[in-house]
Write an enzyme that holds these catalytic residues in place. Structure first.
Site, short mmCIF file in Angstrom:
data_model
loop_
_atom_site.label_atom_id
_atom_site.label_comp_id
_atom_site.label_asym_id
_atom_site.label_seq_id
_atom_site.Cartn_x
_atom_site.Cartn_y
_atom_site.Cartn_z
N PHE A 156 96.78 50.83 21.08
CA PHE A 156 96.17 49.57 20.65
C PHE A 156 97.09 48.37 20.89
CE2 PHE A 156 94.29 52.99 18.14
CZ PHE A 156 92.94 52.77 18.37
N GLU A 159 99.26 43.17 25.10
CA GLU A 159 100.25 42.67 26.04
C GLU A 159 100.84 41.40 25.47
OE1 GLU A 159 98.84 42.38 30.07
OE2 GLU A 159 98.07 44.42 29.94
N ALA A 256 87.66 30.24 19.12
CA ALA A 256 86.81 29.91 20.26
C ALA A 256 87.68 29.40 21.41
CB ALA A 256 85.80 28.84 19.85
N CYS A 264 91.79 44.98 29.46
CA CYS A 264 91.12 45.89 28.53
C CYS A 264 89.71 45.48 28.14
CB CYS A 264 91.98 46.07 27.28
SG CYS A 264 93.50 46.95 27.67
N LYS A 267 86.84 45.49 30.90
CA LYS A 267 86.56 46.81 31.49
C LYS A 267 86.10 47.81 30.43
CE LYS A 267 90.90 49.42 31.60
NZ LYS A 267 90.62 50.58 30.76
N LYS A 324 96.51 35.48 28.98
CA LYS A 324 96.93 34.95 27.68
C LYS A 324 98.43 34.66 27.76
CE LYS A 324 97.88 39.31 25.36
NZ LYS A 324 97.65 40.10 24.16
N ARG A 331 94.89 40.18 35.20
CA ARG A 331 93.67 40.97 35.42
C ARG A 331 92.51 40.36 34.62
NH1 ARG A 331 96.26 46.91 34.58
NH2 ARG A 331 97.58 45.77 33.14
P1 NAD Z 1 98.84 49.73 34.68
O1 NAD Z 1 97.92 49.67 35.84
O2 NAD Z 1 99.74 48.58 34.37
O3 NAD Z 1 99.76 51.02 34.81
C1 NAD Z 1 99.29 52.26 35.22
C2 NAD Z 1 100.41 52.90 36.02
O4 NAD Z 1 100.11 54.27 36.24
C3 NAD Z 1 100.63 52.27 37.38
O5 NAD Z 1 101.96 51.82 37.47
C4 NAD Z 1 100.35 53.42 38.35
O6 NAD Z 1 101.16 53.39 39.50
C5 NAD Z 1 100.70 54.62 37.49
N1 NAD Z 1 100.17 55.89 37.97
C6 NAD Z 1 98.91 56.17 38.34
N2 NAD Z 1 98.83 57.47 38.73
C7 NAD Z 1 100.06 57.98 38.60
C8 NAD Z 1 100.62 59.26 38.85
N3 NAD Z 1 99.89 60.27 39.32
N4 NAD Z 1 101.92 59.46 38.60
C9 NAD Z 1 102.67 58.47 38.12
N5 NAD Z 1 102.22 57.24 37.88
C10 NAD Z 1 100.91 57.00 38.11
O7 NAD Z 1 97.91 50.06 33.44
P2 NAD Z 1 98.22 49.74 31.88
O8 NAD Z 1 97.86 48.35 31.56
O9 NAD Z 1 99.56 50.26 31.53
O10 NAD Z 1 97.09 50.67 31.21
C11 NAD Z 1 97.20 52.08 31.23
C12 NAD Z 1 96.08 52.63 30.35
O11 NAD Z 1 96.25 52.19 29.00
C13 NAD Z 1 94.68 52.18 30.76
O12 NAD Z 1 93.79 53.22 30.48
C14 NAD Z 1 94.41 51.02 29.83
O13 NAD Z 1 93.04 50.82 29.62
C15 NAD Z 1 95.09 51.48 28.57
N6 NAD Z 1 95.54 50.40 27.68
C16 NAD Z 1 96.08 49.27 28.19
C17 NAD Z 1 96.53 48.27 27.31
C18 NAD Z 1 97.11 47.00 27.86
O14 NAD Z 1 97.25 46.06 27.08
N7 NAD Z 1 97.48 46.92 29.12
C19 NAD Z 1 96.43 48.45 25.93
C20 NAD Z 1 95.91 49.63 25.45
C21 NAD Z 1 95.46 50.61 26.33
#
Ligand code: NAD
Length: 428
Positions: A156, A159, A256, A264, A267, A324, A331
């Site tokens: 949760f 960023e 607002a 997040c 998507k 933000k 993204r």
């Molecule tokens: P991101 O795209 O920044 O990072 C994902 C990373 O995974 C990339 O660096 C990619 O190269 C790596 N990766 C993919 N396949 C791989 C493999 N086989 N081996 C090693 N590395 C691999 O994504 P993120 O923002 O960190 O989000 C990750 C997940 O967490 C998503 O499901 C997202 O929805 C969720 N999430 C994100 C946030 C956020 O604020 N960014 C918050 C909560 C949950």
């Protein structure tokens, strides 16, 4: 405990650093050799406040390391899977990264001895972690729940506040395939002082979607109210202050503005909407949250056109590009839709952001990038303030006097009325 973390993006890196800060020995596993090298040298490949200092301390103490070798999973007792789960073109979740990581992990698991728990931390629609368990079984020849554990542990963090959020969560959700899998994760989280909720895998998956969809709903609702209030000459921020004082509602996420972006909310709401449609349900609230947001992102351009008439050849300063403040993440940022709309109307865009310009340059190489806010304002006909960076809060009339025009529309309610005389908010 020895822990492997797959994926070194926002969630993977911050979870890895956070788990190491709580005393675990963490190996971050990524695909990009250059990023792995940076992490091992204490240079974060993403911008997140406090990350660099903490990484350096943990690298020096031996609690943190990074590699591109998936086999190093075999030296750990638990693996957190934090790979990307982006939106496919049709709004459905794209599970390519997750399924490929699961196959790689399964083949490493084949030759491993001892009990190992796999934790899906990526945001995934209900049923996905069961699919990950099946892939692990298929690739390893072992049985989930008997030979290895499987959990779903949604993240949760926000960023910009990723480390403090990870280290002090409001709650920790542990979705477990079986009791033993969940017990292993409970032990990993024992140094955290947060309420725990234990559920089955699908419930944990759905808690994440329900949370993000409700937060997105609060934002779209506030934006709609803001648009109505502005027409009526009512200050929506005062209204929402009164609304948020109701303990059933809470004051958070009622601001607002120009609409939500980021990796997040858009998507995740889309993925839940698509999932609902796929199982024969018409999710009208979710659809409307997304539609309202799509319109809201362009409301500021509509108002600019209202004030300026044609935008052709007009110099428009954009302050802030990140979705933000305190992040370089762009993204689904409203700025991208706004730049596209301004270019379609033949405006001349002059942009500045303290962290996100490099990322935007990859998408819009042709707009003008400025060295600071004053540079962007110089000679502009109008200014749109799009991101709540701290440094924009200090802008004053003497900065805005650099413009040749006088239209200032802000999307984030951060300008100070005592420092800037004439400006308006997008919906206040
Ligand atoms: P991101 O795209 O920044 O990072 C994902 C990373 O995974 C990339 O660096 C990619 O190269 C790596 N990766 C993919 N396949 C791989 C493999 N086989 N081996 C090693 N590395 C691999 O994504 P993120 O923002 O960190 O989000 C990750 C997940 O967490 C998503 O499901 C997202 O929805 C969720 N999430 C994100 C946030 C956020 O604020 N960014 C918050 C909560 C949950």
């Amino acid at each position: 405990m020895n822990i492997a973390v797959i994926g070194t993006g926002y969630v993977g890196l911050c979870s890895g650093v956070g788990l190491a800060a709580k005393g675990h020995k963490v190996t971050c596993i990524g695909r990009d050799k250059e990023k792995i090298g940076m992490i091992n040298r204490g240079i974060p490949p993403i911008y997140e406040e406090g990350l660099e200092g903490m990484m350096r301390t943990l690298l020096a103490s031996g609690h943190l390391s990074a590699t591109d070798d998936m086999n190093s999973v075999s030296r750990s007792e638990a693996t957190f899977i934090c790979v990307g789960t982006p939106s496919g073109g049709d709004g459905r979740i794209d599970l390519v990264q997750l399924e490929s990581a699961a196959r790689q992990l399964g083949s490493v698991l084949r030759d491993m001895s001892g009990y190992h728990v796999f934790v899906v931390k990526s945001t995934v629609v209900p049923g996905t972690t069961e699919r990950v368990a099946a892939i692990l079984e298929e690739a390893s020849g072992k049985k989930a729940g008997r030979d290895f554990g499987v959990c779903m542990n949604p993240e949760f963090l926000r960023e910009g506040k990723a480390l403090p959020d990870f280290l002090s969560p409001d709650r920790i959700v542990i979705g477990e395939l079986d009791r033993k899998s969940g017990d292993a994760l409970v032990e990993i989280y024992s140094p955290f002082n947060a309420p725990l909720i234990r559920t089955n895998l699908r419930t944990a998956e759905m808690i994440k979607y329900a949370s993000n969809s409700l937060l997105a709903t609060k934002i779209s609702f506030s934006n709609e109210l803001g648009n109505i209030c502005k027409k009526l000459g009512i200050d929506v921020y005062e209204v929402m202050k009164g609304v948020g004082m109701d303990s059933r509602i809470s004051p958070r996420f009622l601001e607002a503005g120009i609409g939500f972006g980021g990796s997040c909310f858009p998507k995740d709401v889309s993925a839940l909407k698509s999932l609902a449609e796929d199982i024969g349900y018409d999710p009208q609230v979710l659809a409307s949250v997304l539609d309202t947001n799509r319109r809201q992102k362009l409301e500021i351009v509509r108002q600019l056109e209202d004030r300026l008439g044609t935008l052709k050849g007009k110099r428009v300063a954009l302050l802030g590009l990140a979705f933000k403040g305190d992040t370089d993440d762009i993204r689904e940022a409203p700025s991208l839709d706004i730049i596209k709309a301004l270019l379609e109307k033949d405006a001349h865009v002059r942009a500045y952001d303290p962290q996100a310009m490099g990322n935007v340059k990859n998408i819009f190489p042709g707009i003008e990038y400025c060295k600071d806010a004053r540079h962007a304002l110089e000679g502009s006909d109008a200014c749109l303030l799009l991101t709540e960076w701290e440094e924009f809060k200090g802008l004053t009339d003497s900065d805005f006097r650099l413009m040749r025009g006088s239209i200032i529309i802000e999307g984030r309610r951060i300008l100070d009325k005592n420092k800037v005389k004439h400006f308006e908010g997008v919906c206040w």
